[in-house]
Design a protein around this motif. Structure first.
Motif, short mmCIF file in Angstrom:
data_model
loop_
_atom_site.label_atom_id
_atom_site.label_comp_id
_atom_site.label_asym_id
_atom_site.label_seq_id
_atom_site.Cartn_x
_atom_site.Cartn_y
_atom_site.Cartn_z
N LYS A 47 0.83 -1.47 0.25
CA LYS A 47 0.10 0.42 -0.02
C LYS A 47 0.52 0.89 0.15
O LYS A 47 0.63 2.19 -0.80
N LYS A 48 1.76 0.85 0.69
CA LYS A 48 2.66 2.51 0.57
C LYS A 48 3.57 2.35 -0.86
O LYS A 48 3.58 3.94 -1.15
N ALA A 49 4.00 1.25 -0.78
CA ALA A 49 4.39 2.21 -2.51
C ALA A 49 3.82 2.10 -3.11
O ALA A 49 3.65 2.87 -4.12
N TRP A 50 2.25 1.67 -3.17
CA TRP A 50 1.28 1.74 -4.63
C TRP A 50 0.83 3.35 -4.00
O TRP A 50 1.13 4.20 -5.19
N ASP A 51 0.93 3.86 -3.29
CA ASP A 51 0.40 5.66 -2.56
C ASP A 51 1.42 6.24 -3.29
O ASP A 51 1.08 7.46 -3.85
N ILE A 52 3.43 5.84 -3.17
CA ILE A 52 4.54 6.55 -3.80
C ILE A 52 4.39 7.09 -5.13
O ILE A 52 4.29 7.93 -5.56
N VAL A 53 4.11 5.51 -5.93
CA VAL A 53 3.72 6.15 -7.62
C VAL A 53 2.87 6.61 -7.50
O VAL A 53 2.59 7.53 -8.48
N ASN A 54 1.32 6.81 -7.55
CA ASN A 54 0.14 7.08 -7.23
C ASN A 54 0.52 8.63 -7.11
O ASN A 54 0.10 9.50 -8.05
N THR A 55 0.91 9.21 -6.36
CA THR A 55 1.56 10.66 -5.93
C THR A 55 2.24 10.72 -7.17
O THR A 55 2.00 12.57 -7.36
N LEU A 56 3.60 10.41 -7.37
CA LEU A 56 4.53 10.45 -9.08
C LEU A 56 3.53 10.85 -9.08
O LEU A 56 3.69 11.63 -10.25
N ASN A 57 3.11 9.56 -10.28
CA ASN A 57 1.80 9.68 -11.50
C ASN A 57 0.82 10.77 -11.83
O ASN A 57 0.99 11.49 -12.58
N SER A 58 0.30 11.30 -10.13
CA SER A 58 -0.61 12.00 -10.23
C SER A 58 0.26 14.26 -10.39
O SER A 58 -0.37 14.93 -10.79
N LYS A 59 1.02 13.54 -9.42
CA LYS A 59 2.08 15.28 -9.53
C LYS A 59 3.13 15.56 -11.39
O LYS A 59 3.22 16.08 -10.94
N ALA A 60 3.10 14.21 -11.31
CA ALA A 60 4.34 14.85 -12.88
C ALA A 60 3.58 14.93 -13.96
O ALA A 60 2.57 14.63 -13.99
N SER A 61 4.27 15.65 -14.09
CA SER A 61 3.42 16.28 -16.40
C SER A 61 3.11 14.62 -17.09
O SER A 61 2.21 15.07 -17.83
N GLU A 62 3.24 13.56 -17.19
CA GLU A 62 3.26 12.75 -17.46
C GLU A 62 3.49 11.54 -16.43
O GLU A 62 3.94 11.90 -15.57
N PRO A 63 2.81 10.36 -17.12
CA PRO A 63 2.99 9.09 -15.77
C PRO A 63 4.78 8.25 -15.52
O PRO A 63 5.33 9.08 -17.11
N ILE A 64 4.77 7.86 -14.31
CA ILE A 64 5.98 7.89 -14.36
C ILE A 64 6.32 6.43 -14.02
O ILE A 64 7.07 5.37 -14.64
N VAL A 65 5.12 5.45 -13.60
CA VAL A 65 4.77 3.84 -13.56
C VAL A 65 3.66 3.43 -14.16
O VAL A 65 2.68 4.48 -13.68
N LEU A 66 3.75 2.92 -15.02
CA LEU A 66 2.28 1.66 -15.48
C LEU A 66 2.25 0.43 -15.11
O LEU A 66 3.57 0.22 -15.13
N SER A 67 1.47 0.73 -14.62
CA SER A 67 1.30 -0.81 -14.27
C SER A 67 0.34 -1.71 -14.45
O SER A 67 -0.76 -1.54 -15.29
N GLN A 68 0.34 -3.01 -14.83
CA GLN A 68 -0.83 -3.60 -15.29
C GLN A 68 -1.14 -4.58 -14.56
O GLN A 68 0.03 -5.32 -13.35
N LYS A 69 -2.84 -5.08 -14.61
CA LYS A 69 -3.15 -5.67 -12.83
C LYS A 69 -3.24 -7.70 -13.28
O LYS A 69 -2.13 -7.97 -14.60
N GLY A 70 -3.24 -8.27 -12.91
CA GLY A 70 -3.09 -9.42 -12.39
C GLY A 70 -3.39 -10.20 -13.51
O GLY A 70 -4.61 -9.97 -13.46
#
Length: 111
Positions: A47-70
């Protein structure tokens, strides 16, 4: 022992955006191809890692991490080109700061 220490953070909207922890997380995502594996390696909750990625993706001008569901093959995560640029620039900034600090170690002799 006397030493000069620093921790460089990039703030966006007066909040911590990028620093040593997010850099390590992104490096591990790039290496392992998985957010959950990266979090586990760091001893961090998913959850903490996901929150960090969400913050990065939402505040950056473009996505930083792309994820694929299982699925049958499982999920995964990858760092975008923008993410790699941020990682590289941040690492270069840290190297410049470390060089500057090493040149200024004489201040420790005054203590």
């Amino acid at each position: 022992m006397k030493e000069i220490r620093f921790r460089c953070w990039i703030n966006v909207d007066e909040e911590k955006f990028f620093g040593p922890g997010p850099l390590q997380l992104l490096q591990l995502i790039e290496e392992l191809g998985s957010l959950s594996k990266a979090a586990k390696t760091m001893g961090m909750s998913y959850k903490k890692a996901w929150d960090i990625v969400n913050t990065l993706n939402s505040k950056a001008s473009e996505p930083i991490v792309l994820s694929q569901k299982g699925g049958a093959k499982g999920g995964g995560a990858e760092i975008t080109e923008k993410g790699r640029q941020i990682m590289k620039s941040y690492s270069e900034l840290n190297k410049k700061i470390e060089t500057l600090l090493s040149e200024e170690k004489h201040i420790l002799d005054l203590l």
